[in-house]
Design an enzyme around this catalytic site. Sequence first.
Site, short mmCIF file in Angstrom:
data_model
loop_
_atom_site.label_atom_id
_atom_site.label_comp_id
_atom_site.label_asym_id
_atom_site.label_seq_id
_atom_site.Cartn_x
_atom_site.Cartn_y
_atom_site.Cartn_z
N LYS A 177 0.84 -1.19 0.00
CA LYS A 177 0.00 0.00 0.00
C LYS A 177 0.88 1.25 0.00
CE LYS A 177 -1.97 -1.43 3.77
NZ LYS A 177 -2.84 -1.75 4.92
N GLY B 275 -8.59 3.77 10.38
CA GLY B 275 -9.19 2.49 10.02
C GLY B 275 -9.02 2.08 8.58
N THR B 276 -8.25 2.82 7.80
CA THR B 276 -8.11 2.53 6.38
C THR B 276 -7.58 1.12 6.13
OG1 THR B 276 -7.64 4.86 5.97
CG2 THR B 276 -7.08 3.33 4.22
N GLY B 277 -6.51 0.74 6.83
CA GLY B 277 -5.90 -0.56 6.59
C GLY B 277 -6.80 -1.71 6.99
N CYS B 278 -7.46 -1.59 8.13
CA CYS B 278 -8.40 -2.63 8.57
C CYS B 278 -9.53 -2.78 7.56
CB CYS B 278 -9.00 -2.27 9.93
SG CYS B 278 -7.80 -1.91 11.22
N THR C 283 -8.85 9.49 8.26
CA THR C 283 -8.57 8.22 7.57
C THR C 283 -8.33 7.08 8.55
OG1 THR C 283 -6.23 8.84 7.48
CG2 THR C 283 -7.59 9.37 5.55
#
Length: 263
Positions: free
Chosen positions: A173, A206-209, A204
């Site tokens: 990412k 929580g983007t990865g989860c 932003t």
Amino acid sequence: MIPNVLTVAGSDSGGGAGVQADLKTMLALGVHGMSVLTAVTAQNSLGVQGAWELPVEAVRAQYRSVVDDIGVQAVKTGMLASAELVETVAELLAGTDAPAVVDPVGVSKHGDSLLAASALDSVRTKLLPVATVATPNLDEVAQLTGVRVESEEQLRRAAAAVLGYGPRWVLIKGGHLSGDAVDLLTDGSEEHWLRAPRHDNRHTHGTGCTLASAIASQLAKGHSVPEAVAAAKEYVTGAIAAGFALGGGIGPVDHGWRFRAGS
């Protein structure tokens, strides 16, 4: 039947990341979300004020309870906190006939550590080898491999370094780079470059989860890895664009943005 997707991750009391984000994502994408809690955090928009991991026996019991009775079509992992938990979850995944999306969570959006330094080797040698897709961000790539990425051209080097630990696919990412939000998905032979405009929105959390859960949801529906990742990227891009203020710090992405867009 509605596909079943299991998240194995920590709780975010603020509701923006962790298990809470995972379950919201799964609901938004039309699958049945289930959870195995690995840790409890005291967390809000300003950061993580405390974290307490659950005993290995509690994690194993939750997992077996869900998988043995209900069954799963995909599993997603997030915060695993310790080497013992990483190794336990890796063992459970290895015995489960379902794709596994591994988000090797190392630090929170605010820079708070969510993984013990002693657990890094377990992630490399136990968890990544059982991953269908690993989804590290650039900080996590550096933490796991020592490779530091400062330009889009270096994403290939990062991907090769992570693939060396054994996941079938890796999604590097590139959201921390400047310019468009570009990610690289590869299995070492084919490459898929995913681009999206960068939204000027600091909310932003929580983007990865959310991305990892979206990928798992699409895999559970029977999509291929490239199809699942492309659909997940599109969902997350919309969620980032609609991210909203919450508390006094960094707010969450909007997991329900499609519901609101259609109302």
